[in-house]
Design a protein around this motif. Structure first.
Motif, PDB file in Angstrom:
ATOM      1  N   ILE A   6       0.842  -1.207   0.000  1.00  0.00           N
ATOM      2  CA  ILE A   6       0.000   0.000   0.000  1.00  0.00           C
ATOM      3  C   ILE A   6       0.872   1.249   0.000  1.00  0.00           C
ATOM      4  O   ILE A   6       0.632   2.210  -0.751  1.00  0.00           O
ATOM      5  CB  ILE A   6      -0.970  -0.011   1.206  1.00  0.00           C
ATOM      6  N   MET A   7       1.907   1.245   0.839  1.00  0.00           N
ATOM      7  CA  MET A   7       2.796   2.421   0.895  1.00  0.00           C
ATOM      8  C   MET A   7       3.429   2.656  -0.467  1.00  0.00           C
ATOM      9  O   MET A   7       3.519   3.797  -0.935  1.00  0.00           O
ATOM     10  CB  MET A   7       3.867   2.203   1.977  1.00  0.00           C
ATOM     11  N   ASP A   8       3.817   1.575  -1.093  1.00  0.00           N
ATOM     12  CA  ASP A   8       4.412   1.668  -2.423  1.00  0.00           C
ATOM     13  C   ASP A   8       3.427   2.310  -3.405  1.00  0.00           C
ATOM     14  O   ASP A   8       3.780   3.181  -4.199  1.00  0.00           O
ATOM     15  CB  ASP A   8       4.785   0.248  -2.875  1.00  0.00           C
ATOM     16  N   PHE A   9       2.190   1.877  -3.312  1.00  0.00           N
ATOM     17  CA  PHE A   9       1.147   2.405  -4.197  1.00  0.00           C
ATOM     18  C   PHE A   9       0.919   3.901  -3.942  1.00  0.00           C
ATOM     19  O   PHE A   9       0.835   4.707  -4.880  1.00  0.00           O
ATOM     20  CB  PHE A   9      -0.156   1.618  -3.978  1.00  0.00           C
ATOM     21  N   LEU A  10       0.838   4.280  -2.668  1.00  0.00           N
ATOM     22  CA  LEU A  10       0.567   5.688  -2.355  1.00  0.00           C
ATOM     23  C   LEU A  10       1.746   6.579  -2.742  1.00  0.00           C
ATOM     24  O   LEU A  10       1.561   7.727  -3.182  1.00  0.00           O
ATOM     25  CB  LEU A  10       0.236   5.851  -0.862  1.00  0.00           C
ATOM     26  N   GLU A  11       2.954   6.040  -2.599  1.00  0.00           N
ATOM     27  CA  GLU A  11       4.118   6.822  -3.041  1.00  0.00           C
ATOM     28  C   GLU A  11       4.124   6.965  -4.568  1.00  0.00           C
ATOM     29  O   GLU A  11       4.507   8.009  -5.097  1.00  0.00           O
ATOM     30  CB  GLU A  11       5.416   6.184  -2.533  1.00  0.00           C
ATOM     31  N   HIS A  12       3.673   5.932  -5.247  1.00  0.00           N
ATOM     32  CA  HIS A  12       3.528   6.022  -6.699  1.00  0.00           C
ATOM     33  C   HIS A  12       2.507   7.107  -7.054  1.00  0.00           C
ATOM     34  O   HIS A  12       2.742   7.940  -7.950  1.00  0.00           O
ATOM     35  CB  HIS A  12       3.083   4.652  -7.241  1.00  0.00           C
ATOM     36  N   GLU A  13       1.386   7.134  -6.339  1.00  0.00           N
ATOM     37  CA  GLU A  13       0.369   8.163  -6.587  1.00  0.00           C
ATOM     38  C   GLU A  13       0.957   9.569  -6.396  1.00  0.00           C
ATOM     39  O   GLU A  13       0.771  10.457  -7.232  1.00  0.00           O
ATOM     40  CB  GLU A  13      -0.827   7.968  -5.637  1.00  0.00           C
ATOM     41  N   SER A  14       1.693   9.755  -5.290  1.00  0.00           N
ATOM     42  CA  SER A  14       2.320  11.055  -5.013  1.00  0.00           C
ATOM     43  C   SER A  14       3.266  11.455  -6.129  1.00  0.00           C
ATOM     44  O   SER A  14       3.292  12.620  -6.555  1.00  0.00           O
ATOM     45  CB  SER A  14       3.132  10.986  -3.714  1.00  0.00           C
ATOM     46  N   ASP A  15       4.027  10.489  -6.595  1.00  0.00           N
ATOM     47  CA  ASP A  15       4.999  10.766  -7.648  1.00  0.00           C
ATOM     48  C   ASP A  15       4.291  11.193  -8.936  1.00  0.00           C
ATOM     49  O   ASP A  15       4.724  12.117  -9.620  1.00  0.00           O
ATOM     50  CB  ASP A  15       5.861   9.513  -7.867  1.00  0.00           C
ATOM     51  N   LEU A  16       3.187  10.524  -9.255  1.00  0.00           N
ATOM     52  CA  LEU A  16       2.439  10.905 -10.460  1.00  0.00           C
ATOM     53  C   LEU A  16       1.962  12.355 -10.356  1.00  0.00           C
ATOM     54  O   LEU A  16       2.049  13.122 -11.320  1.00  0.00           O
ATOM     55  CB  LEU A  16       1.236   9.974 -10.665  1.00  0.00           C
ATOM     56  N   LEU A  17       1.477  12.739  -9.175  1.00  0.00           N
ATOM     57  CA  LEU A  17       0.966  14.099  -9.004  1.00  0.00           C
ATOM     58  C   LEU A  17       2.092  15.126  -9.090  1.00  0.00           C
ATOM     59  O   LEU A  17       1.969  16.150  -9.768  1.00  0.00           O
ATOM     60  CB  LEU A  17       0.211  14.220  -7.672  1.00  0.00           C
ATOM     61  N   ASP A  18       3.203  14.850  -8.400  1.00  0.00           N
ATOM     62  CA  ASP A  18       4.317  15.809  -8.438  1.00  0.00           C
ATOM     63  C   ASP A  18       4.963  15.871  -9.816  1.00  0.00           C
ATOM     64  O   ASP A  18       5.569  16.881 -10.178  1.00  0.00           O
ATOM     65  CB  ASP A  18       5.373  15.447  -7.377  1.00  0.00           C
ATOM     66  N   SER A  19       4.850  14.810 -10.587  1.00  0.00           N
ATOM     67  CA  SER A  19       5.403  14.794 -11.953  1.00  0.00           C
ATOM     68  C   SER A  19       4.410  15.321 -12.977  1.00  0.00           C
ATOM     69  O   SER A  19       4.664  15.262 -14.177  1.00  0.00           O
ATOM     70  CB  SER A  19       5.784  13.368 -12.363  1.00  0.00           C
ATOM     71  N   ARG A  20       3.258  15.762 -12.503  1.00  0.00           N
ATOM     72  CA  ARG A  20       2.197  16.278 -13.386  1.00  0.00           C
ATOM     73  C   ARG A  20       1.738  15.232 -14.405  1.00  0.00           C
ATOM     74  O   ARG A  20       1.361  15.566 -15.529  1.00  0.00           O
ATOM     75  CB  ARG A  20       2.645  17.575 -14.084  1.00  0.00           C
ATOM     76  N   ARG A  21       1.772  13.965 -13.999  1.00  0.00           N
ATOM     77  CA  ARG A  21       1.243  12.893 -14.878  1.00  0.00           C
ATOM     78  C   ARG A  21      -0.199  12.626 -14.435  1.00  0.00           C
ATOM     79  O   ARG A  21      -0.540  11.568 -13.912  1.00  0.00           O
ATOM     80  CB  ARG A  21       2.131  11.655 -14.758  1.00  0.00           C
ATOM     81  N   PHE A  22      -1.046  13.659 -14.671  1.00  0.00           N
ATOM     82  CA  PHE A  22      -2.385  13.645 -14.091  1.00  0.00           C
ATOM     83  C   PHE A  22      -3.294  12.586 -14.710  1.00  0.00           C
ATOM     84  O   PHE A  22      -4.171  12.055 -14.052  1.00  0.00           O
ATOM     85  CB  PHE A  22      -3.024  15.037 -14.216  1.00  0.00           C
ATOM     86  N   GLU A  23      -3.095  12.313 -15.984  1.00  0.00           N
ATOM     87  CA  GLU A  23      -3.958  11.303 -16.613  1.00  0.00           C
ATOM     88  C   GLU A  23      -3.671   9.911 -16.056  1.00  0.00           C
ATOM     89  O   GLU A  23      -4.582   9.108 -15.841  1.00  0.00           O
ATOM     90  CB  GLU A  23      -3.810  11.354 -18.139  1.00  0.00           C
ATOM     91  N   GLU A  24      -2.385   9.642 -15.811  1.00  0.00           N
ATOM     92  CA  GLU A  24      -2.044   8.356 -15.177  1.00  0.00           C
ATOM     93  C   GLU A  24      -2.603   8.303 -13.756  1.00  0.00           C
ATOM     94  O   GLU A  24      -3.025   7.249 -13.280  1.00  0.00           O
ATOM     95  CB  GLU A  24      -0.525   8.162 -15.154  1.00  0.00           C
ATOM     96  N   TRP A  25      -2.579   9.465 -13.096  1.00  0.00           N
ATOM     97  CA  TRP A  25      -3.160   9.528 -11.744  1.00  0.00           C
ATOM     98  C   TRP A  25      -4.655   9.200 -11.801  1.00  0.00           C
ATOM     99  O   TRP A  25      -5.151   8.389 -11.019  1.00  0.00           O
ATOM    100  CB  TRP A  25      -2.922  10.916 -11.153  1.00  0.00           C
TER     101      TRP A  25
END
Lengths: 160, 432
Positions: A6-25
Motif C-alpha cells: 500500500i505504501m508503495d502504491f501511495l508513493e507512486h500516486e504522489s509521484d504521479l501528481l508531483d510529476s504532473r502525470r495527471f492522466e495516469e493519476w
C-alpha cells in the motif's frame, strides 16, 4: 506484506501528481470512484453540508483535462508541487481502508512582488478505499481533510 | 474642495458614466471611505435566524470588515452586537458559533448577558462609582431587521429602512423561501469560504458578467463537454452540465434580460441553461403543490434568475438555494462566505443539488471559481501598479431594453449592472 504494498502504491500516486502525470493519476481511480475534500472533518458523507470538492470520476476527469490544458488560467504558469506522505495506517483489510498524513508544498513563480511568499503548504490527512488490482491497487474513493479546511482559502488548483 | 475629497482628490472624479479609474480598487483611502459611507450605511446581510434557534445561541459575522456577533437573547429576540468587549476592546466570542447564557470576555472576564447587558466585572470594588454598568453594555449595531428569516444589519441609526433599501430585491429572497413547501429555510451552519487578494468590487462586477464565462471558463466548459460526449455514465452528473453552461453562445446571453434596480442591485434571468432537475423533482413538486396549490407552485418554480446581487453585501441564487456574503477585509483582500439553504418540507435531494452547485460555483478548489480568483488577483496587482488607468464599463450603453417601475431592463450581455453599481457607489460616497 500488505502495508508495504500500500505504501508503495501511495508513493507512486504522489509521484504521479508531483510529476504532473495527471492522466495516469486519474487512471488509478475505478470508474465508480469518488474524490472528496470536505469542508469539515466532522462530515460523514458529502450530503452532510458543503464540500470543497466532491467529484465522481467523470467530473474528476474534466478537472484533470482542464489541468492539462495549455490555456488553463490559474496554472499559467503551472505550479510545481513537492509532497511527502507518511504515518500510514491500514484501518481495515476487506475492503481495504487506509489513512496517511501528507504535506504538499506548492510554488508558482509569477515574477510578481510576492513570488517568494507565494509558496504554500497544504497539510492534512488522506483516507482511501482501495481495491486489489493485479499486483497493485485501484482507488475506490479518496477523502482529503485539510487541517485548515474551514478557512477562507485562496484558489487551489493543484491536486491534493 | 468638496466633502468627498481625500488626499486632494475628489472621489467623484474617479467615476465616469462610461469608465472607472482603477484607483478605486487599490487606494486604501478610498477603501476607508467605502467602509464609512457605503458599508457604514447600507443594509448588510449578516446571517439567518436558523443559525441561532435557541436563546443564547450566537454566531459571528461581519458588516464590511467589522466583526459582529448575532445572538438570540433569553427574551427570544435576535440582536447584533459588535464582537468586542467594552473594557479593553478584546474579541469577545472567540468561536465562530456557540451557545451561552453568559458571554465572558477571555481577557478580564467582563461578563454580559444575552441581551448584551454588562452584568459583572472582575474586581468591581476597585472601580468604586467610576464604572456605570449601563454605559458599558455590548455596543449594538444601530439597526437590525429581518426579511423572511434573513438578518440584515445597518450601522447607521438613520436612513431608509430595510424594505426601502431592498425594494424589488425582496423578490430575490422570496425566490429562495417560496421554494420551500413549509415556507421556511434553514442555512447549513458551516459556510464554505473562499478569498482572494483583491478588492471586493471585483466580485460584484464579475457575477452578472455573462461574457467572461465563455472566455475565462472556456477550458473547463470544453473539458466537461468532452467528458459528457465520451462517457455514457457522465450525463447523470449535474456538475458537468453546470460547467458546460459557461460555453453557451453569446446570443443565448444577449436574449436574457439583465435587470438593474435602485441602490446598485441587479440580476439576470435564465440560469445559464444548465439543465438541472433534481432526481426528486416529482416528489418535490407534489409537496410544493400540496402546500401552495398547483398553479402557484408552477409559478414559483418558473422564476428563473441566475445571480442576484444585493449591493454591496450579498449575492443570491434562489434556484440553487445559495447565499453568499462578500466581506471586504482590506482594500486588496476579500472573503466570500457561502451558505447553502435547506428548503423546509422539500426532499433531501433538493439540498444535494444545492451542495453540488456550491462545489462548482463557490469553492476555492472549484474548476470554475479558480479561474475567477486568479483573474481578480491579477486585476488587483495591475490596479496597484497602474495608477491612472480608466477601465471602460460601457458595454451595452445607450441600449436600454425596457423599464418596469423603477427597474431597467438591458440585454443580458450589458455592463449596465456595473454602471448601476457605480451610481449607487457615487451617491453613497458623496455624502459626508
Amino acid at each position: 506484506m500488505l502495508r508495504e504494498r500500500i505504501m508503495d502504491f501511495l508513493e507512486h500516486e504522489s509521484d504521479l501528481l508531483d510529476s504532473r502525470r495527471f492522466e495516469e493519476w486519474l487512471a488509478l481511480f475505478d470508474p465508480d470512484a469518488w474524490y472528496w475534500i470536505p469542508l469539515s472533518p466532522d462530515q460523514k458523507s458529502w450530503t452532510d453540508g458543503p464540500s470543497h470538492v466532491f467529484e465522481a470520476r467523470p467530473v474528476l476527469a474534466a478537472r484533470v483535462e482542464r489541468l492539462m490544458a495549455a490555456r488553463m488560467i490559474p496554472q499559467s504558469p503551472p505550479s510545481r508541487t513537492s509532497r511527502i506522505i507518511g504515518a500510514l495506517r491500514v484501518e481495515t483489510n476487506d475492503p481495504i481502508g487506509v489513512r496517511c498524513r501528507f504535506h504538499v508544498a506548492e510554488a508558482r513563480v509569477l515574477h510578481e512582488p510576492d513570488d517568494e511568499a507565494e509558496q504554500r503548504l497544504f497539510a492534512g490527512e488522506a483516507k482511501y478505499g482501495l481495491r486489489e488490482h493485479g499486483d497493485s491497487f485501484r482507488i475506490a474513493w479518496k477523502r482529503v481533510d485539510l487541517i485548515n479546511s474551514e478557512a477562507g482559502l485562496r484558489g487551489v488548483s493543484v491536486l491534493l | 474642495m468638496g466633502v468627498n475629497a481625500i488626499d486632494g482628490l475628489d472621489v467623484s472624479q474617479l467615476i465616469r458614466k462610461d469608465a472607472v479609474n482603477s484607483r478605486i480598487y487599490s487606494d486604501p483611502a478610498i477603501f476607508e471611505l467605502e467602509m464609512e459611507r457605503l458599508f457604514g450605511r447600507a443594509w448588510i446581510l449578516v446571517g439567518h435566524k436558523s443559525q441561532v434557534p435557541h436563546p443564547g445561541d450566537y454566531v459571528t459575522s461581519r458588516i464590511g470588515r467589522t466583526p459582529v456577533l448575532i445572538i438570540r437573547g433569553e427574551d427570544g429576540e435576535i440582536r447584533v452586537f459588535y464582537n468586542r468587549c467594552t473594557h479593553r476592546g478584546a474579541r469577545l466570542c472567540m468561536m465562530p458559533s456557540g451557545s451561552a447564557l453568559r458571554l465572558v470576555c477571555p481577557y478580564h472576564a467582563w461578563t454580559y448577558d444575552t441581551l448584551g447587558r454588562l452584568i459583572n466585572v472582575r474586581l468591581k470594588e476597585e472601580y468604586l462609582e467610576h464604572l456605570p454598568y449601563g454605559d458599558y453594555g455590548l455596543r449594538a449595531v444601530a439597526r437590525v431587521a429581518q426579511y423572511r428569516g434573513f438578518i440584515f444589519a445597518n450601522k447607521a441609526p438613520e436612513g431608509p429602512g430595510l424594505l426601502d433599501f431592498l425594494g424589488h430585491m425582496t423578490t430575490t429572497i422570496d425566490d429562495i423561501v417560496d421554494r420551500a413547501p413549509d415556507d421556511d429555510v434553514t442555512v447549513f451552519p458551516v459556510p464554505l469560504r473562499h478569498r482572494y487578494r483583491g478588492n471586493w468590487k471585483l466580485t460584484f462586477e464579475n457575477l452578472n458578467d455573462t461574457i467572461h464565462a465563455g472566455v475565462a471558463h472556456a477550458v473547463i466548459a470544453n473539458a466537461a463537454r468532452n467528458v459528457l460526449e465520451g462517457d455514457v455514465d457522465a450525463p447523470k452528473h449535474p456538475a458537468l452540465h453546470m460547467m458546460v453552461a459557461n460555453a453557451k453562445p453569446v446570443s443565448f446571453f444577449q436574449a436574457l434580460d439583465l435587470v438593474t434596480a435602485p441602490n446598485g442591485h441587479s440580476y439576470f434571468g435564465g440560469h445559464m441553461g444548465a439543465n438541472y432537475q433534481p432526481e426528486v423533482g416529482d416528489v418535490y413538486f407534489q409537496r410544493l403543490a400540496a402546500a401552495r396549490g398547483d398553479a402557484r407552485a408552477r409559478e414559483i418554480l418558473a422564476v428563473d434568475r441566475h445571480i442576484n446581487l444585493i449591493y454591496p453585501g450579498s449575492t443570491w441564487q434562489g434556484r440553487y438555494q445559495t447565499v453568499r456574503l462578500v466581506h471586504p477585509l482590506r482594500v486588496d483582500l476579500t472573503e466570500v462566505v457561502t451558505f447553502v439553504c435547506r428548503l423546509k418540507g422539500a426532499p433531501e435531494g433538493t439540498f444535494e443539488n444545492a451542495l453540488i452547485y456550491c462545489n462548482v460555483a463557490s469553492s476555492a478548489l472549484s474548476s470554475i471559481t479558480t479561474d475567477d480568483l486568479e483573474i481578480y488577483e491579477a486585476e488587483q496587482r495591475l490596479s496597484s501598479s497602474l495608477e491612472d488607468t480608466w477601465l471602460p464599463i460601457s458595454r451595452g450603453m445607450g441600449a436600454q431594453r425596457g423599464q418596469a417601475s423603477d427597474r431597467e431592463l438591458h440585454a443580458g450581455t450589458s455592463e449596465a449592472y456595473i454602471r448601476n453599481q457605480y451610481r449607487a457607489w457615487s451617491a453613497a460616497m458623496a455624502v459626508a
